[in-house]
Motif scaffolding. Sequence first.
Motif, PDB file in Angstrom:
ATOM      1  N   ALA A  36     -61.734 -31.472  -4.305  1.00 53.92           N
ATOM      2  CA  ALA A  36     -62.046 -29.869  -4.535  1.00 53.92           C
ATOM      3  C   ALA A  36     -61.357 -28.697  -4.128  1.00 53.92           C
ATOM      4  CB  ALA A  36     -63.680 -29.720  -2.805  1.00 53.92           C
ATOM      5  N   ASP A  37     -60.223 -28.946  -3.505  1.00 52.54           N
ATOM      6  CA  ASP A  37     -59.243 -27.914  -3.424  1.00 52.54           C
ATOM      7  C   ASP A  37     -58.484 -27.439  -4.615  1.00 52.54           C
ATOM      8  OD1 ASP A  37     -59.580 -28.342  -0.603  1.00 52.54           O
ATOM      9  OD2 ASP A  37     -57.855 -28.731  -0.254  1.00 52.54           O
ATOM     10  N   ASP A  38     -57.770 -28.413  -5.929  1.00 45.74           N
ATOM     11  CA  ASP A  38     -57.782 -29.031  -6.967  1.00 45.74           C
ATOM     12  C   ASP A  38     -58.744 -27.668  -7.747  1.00 45.74           C
ATOM     13  OD1 ASP A  38     -55.681 -29.975  -5.976  1.00 45.74           O
ATOM     14  OD2 ASP A  38     -56.306 -31.909  -7.749  1.00 45.74           O
ATOM     15  N   ASP A  39     -59.924 -28.446  -7.574  1.00 46.48           N
ATOM     16  CA  ASP A  39     -61.166 -27.349  -8.337  1.00 46.48           C
ATOM     17  C   ASP A  39     -61.456 -25.886  -7.947  1.00 46.48           C
ATOM     18  OD1 ASP A  39     -61.554 -29.443  -9.736  1.00 46.48           O
ATOM     19  OD2 ASP A  39     -63.384 -30.078  -8.654  1.00 46.48           O
ATOM     20  N   ALA A  40     -61.129 -25.762  -6.635  1.00 47.94           N
ATOM     21  CA  ALA A  40     -61.031 -24.172  -6.307  1.00 47.94           C
ATOM     22  C   ALA A  40     -59.599 -23.344  -6.842  1.00 47.94           C
ATOM     23  CB  ALA A  40     -60.809 -24.266  -4.818  1.00 47.94           C
ATOM     24  N   ALA A  41     -58.606 -23.966  -6.767  1.00 45.05           N
ATOM     25  CA  ALA A  41     -57.157 -23.349  -7.440  1.00 45.05           C
ATOM     26  C   ALA A  41     -57.469 -23.510  -8.975  1.00 45.05           C
ATOM     27  CB  ALA A  41     -56.246 -24.220  -6.801  1.00 45.05           C
ATOM     28  N   THR A  42     -58.372 -24.308  -9.327  1.00 47.42           N
ATOM     29  CA  THR A  42     -58.065 -23.552 -10.857  1.00 47.42           C
ATOM     30  C   THR A  42     -59.187 -22.501 -11.438  1.00 47.42           C
ATOM     31  OG1 THR A  42     -58.346 -26.089 -11.534  1.00 47.42           O
ATOM     32  CG2 THR A  42     -58.848 -24.764 -12.947  1.00 47.42           C
ATOM     33  N   GLN A  43     -60.506 -22.821 -10.676  1.00 51.95           N
ATOM     34  CA  GLN A  43     -60.978 -22.051 -10.997  1.00 51.95           C
ATOM     35  C   GLN A  43     -60.561 -20.123 -10.668  1.00 51.95           C
ATOM     36  OE1 GLN A  43     -63.609 -21.882 -12.731  1.00 51.95           O
ATOM     37  NE2 GLN A  43     -63.742 -23.841 -12.490  1.00 51.95           N
ATOM     38  N   THR A  44     -59.594 -20.512  -9.576  1.00 52.22           N
ATOM     39  CA  THR A  44     -59.044 -19.016  -8.720  1.00 52.22           C
ATOM     40  C   THR A  44     -58.304 -18.814 -10.015  1.00 52.22           C
ATOM     41  OG1 THR A  44     -59.073 -19.559  -6.405  1.00 52.22           O
ATOM     42  CG2 THR A  44     -57.638 -17.710  -6.723  1.00 52.22           C
ATOM     43  N   LYS A  46     -58.593 -19.224 -13.142  1.00 52.68           N
ATOM     44  CA  LYS A  46     -59.025 -18.853 -14.102  1.00 52.68           C
ATOM     45  C   LYS A  46     -59.032 -17.786 -13.961  1.00 52.68           C
ATOM     46  CE  LYS A  46     -60.382 -23.462 -16.004  1.00 52.68           C
ATOM     47  NZ  LYS A  46     -61.300 -24.537 -16.471  1.00 52.68           N
ATOM     48  N   ALA A  47     -59.806 -17.309 -12.720  1.00 56.66           N
ATOM     49  CA  ALA A  47     -60.465 -15.710 -12.651  1.00 56.66           C
ATOM     50  C   ALA A  47     -59.485 -14.450 -11.992  1.00 56.66           C
ATOM     51  CB  ALA A  47     -61.513 -15.768 -11.238  1.00 56.66           C
ATOM     52  N   ASN A  48     -58.208 -14.969 -12.126  1.00 53.40           N
ATOM     53  CA  ASN A  48     -57.492 -14.257 -11.192  1.00 53.40           C
ATOM     54  C   ASN A  48     -56.257 -13.801 -12.421  1.00 53.40           C
ATOM     55  OD1 ASN A  48     -58.579 -12.374  -8.790  1.00 53.40           O
ATOM     56  ND2 ASN A  48     -59.373 -14.839  -8.193  1.00 53.40           N
ATOM     57  N   CYS A  49     -55.683 -15.079 -13.133  1.00 49.20           N
ATOM     58  CA  CYS A  49     -54.061 -15.319 -13.545  1.00 49.20           C
ATOM     59  C   CYS A  49     -54.231 -15.223 -15.044  1.00 49.20           C
ATOM     60  CB  CYS A  49     -53.942 -16.613 -12.968  1.00 49.20           C
ATOM     61  SG  CYS A  49     -53.662 -16.241 -11.383  1.00 49.20           S
ATOM     62  N   ILE A  50     -55.765 -15.679 -15.560  1.00 50.07           N
ATOM     63  CA  ILE A  50     -54.882 -16.038 -16.982  1.00 50.07           C
ATOM     64  C   ILE A  50     -54.867 -14.828 -18.009  1.00 50.07           C
ATOM     65  CG2 ILE A  50     -56.585 -17.194 -18.497  1.00 50.07           C
ATOM     66  CD1 ILE A  50     -57.088 -19.023 -17.286  1.00 50.07           C
ATOM     67  N   VAL A  51     -55.693 -14.246 -17.546  1.00 51.69           N
ATOM     68  CA  VAL A  51     -55.665 -12.480 -18.447  1.00 51.69           C
ATOM     69  C   VAL A  51     -53.712 -12.202 -18.380  1.00 51.69           C
ATOM     70  CG1 VAL A  51     -56.101 -10.238 -18.597  1.00 51.69           C
ATOM     71  CG2 VAL A  51     -57.881 -11.941 -17.603  1.00 51.69           C
ATOM     72  N   CYS A  52     -53.470 -12.236 -17.967  1.00 47.97           N
ATOM     73  CA  CYS A  52     -51.908 -12.085 -18.295  1.00 47.97           C
ATOM     74  C   CYS A  52     -51.184 -13.795 -18.520  1.00 47.97           C
ATOM     75  CB  CYS A  52     -51.289 -11.549 -16.464  1.00 47.97           C
ATOM     76  SG  CYS A  52     -52.307  -9.774 -16.820  1.00 47.97           S
ATOM     77  N   HIS A  53     -51.490 -14.661 -17.313  1.00 48.93           N
ATOM     78  CA  HIS A  53     -50.515 -15.366 -17.429  1.00 48.93           C
ATOM     79  C   HIS A  53     -50.356 -16.108 -18.622  1.00 48.93           C
ATOM     80  CE1 HIS A  53     -47.652 -14.672 -14.410  1.00 48.93           C
ATOM     81  NE2 HIS A  53     -48.611 -14.152 -13.804  1.00 48.93           N
ATOM     82  N   GLY A  54     -52.255 -16.728 -18.984  1.00 48.72           N
ATOM     83  CA  GLY A  54     -52.377 -17.485 -19.747  1.00 48.72           C
ATOM     84  C   GLY A  54     -52.797 -18.394 -19.368  1.00 48.72           C
ATOM     85  N   ALA A  55     -53.822 -19.160 -19.728  1.00 54.10           N
ATOM     86  CA  ALA A  55     -54.407 -20.666 -19.270  1.00 54.10           C
ATOM     87  C   ALA A  55     -53.211 -22.019 -19.454  1.00 54.10           C
ATOM     88  CB  ALA A  55     -55.171 -21.246 -20.282  1.00 54.10           C
ATOM     89  N   ASP A  56     -52.295 -21.363 -20.741  1.00 54.33           N
ATOM     90  CA  ASP A  56     -51.053 -22.448 -20.167  1.00 54.33           C
ATOM     91  C   ASP A  56     -49.505 -22.130 -20.304  1.00 54.33           C
ATOM     92  OD1 ASP A  56     -50.105 -20.000 -22.006  1.00 54.33           O
ATOM     93  OD2 ASP A  56     -49.940 -21.533 -23.987  1.00 54.33           O
ATOM     94  N   GLN A 106     -56.929 -19.178  -0.698  1.00 60.68           N
ATOM     95  CA  GLN A 106     -56.444 -19.566  -1.131  1.00 60.68           C
ATOM     96  C   GLN A 106     -55.717 -18.995  -2.480  1.00 60.68           C
ATOM     97  OE1 GLN A 106     -60.056 -16.600  -1.868  1.00 60.68           O
ATOM     98  NE2 GLN A 106     -61.100 -17.292  -3.249  1.00 60.68           N
ATOM     99  N   ILE A 107     -54.547 -18.129  -2.525  1.00 64.44           N
ATOM    100  CA  ILE A 107     -53.199 -18.312  -2.071  1.00 64.44           C
ATOM    101  C   ILE A 107     -52.813 -19.273  -2.756  1.00 64.44           C
ATOM    102  CG2 ILE A 107     -51.365 -16.498  -2.287  1.00 64.44           C
ATOM    103  CD1 ILE A 107     -52.973 -14.299  -1.079  1.00 64.44           C
TER     104      ILE A 107
END
Length: 122
Positions: A36-44, A46-56, A106-107
């Motif tokens: 559950a923690d891993d899933d929450a961090a993944t969603q966090t 995706k919601a906050n970091c992918i725009v700049c850091h990318g999924a990869d 979350q951080i």
Amino acid sequence: MLDKFKRVSSITSVVLAGVMAFALLGFASNARANKADDDAATQTFKANCIVCHGADGFGTATGKSLKVADLHSDAVQKMAKADLVAIVSDGKNNMPPFKNTLSKDQIEGLVAYVKATFGKKK
């Protein structure tokens, strides 16, 4: 005397089985919590970091124009978790602070996710 030994042995076996059952249940519960923690961090992420850091984690075109850190880099991966938490919380260079939009948990989960997901596999 033999009957007493059998009773003690029986009781010991039951107690031992009970302890093992609780240990296994605790392990399974902890595994579910970690998932559950891993899933929450993944969603966090995706919601906050992918725009700049990318999924990869290497950075998007937008992120590269802002000179975001490559999350795979030694510079990022060798940082202490506390230092990464501070950067995510307070921001750095072109990275905005997230302390007002994300909880401390979350951080910390996000930092653990970045270390585990983008760390060099040896």
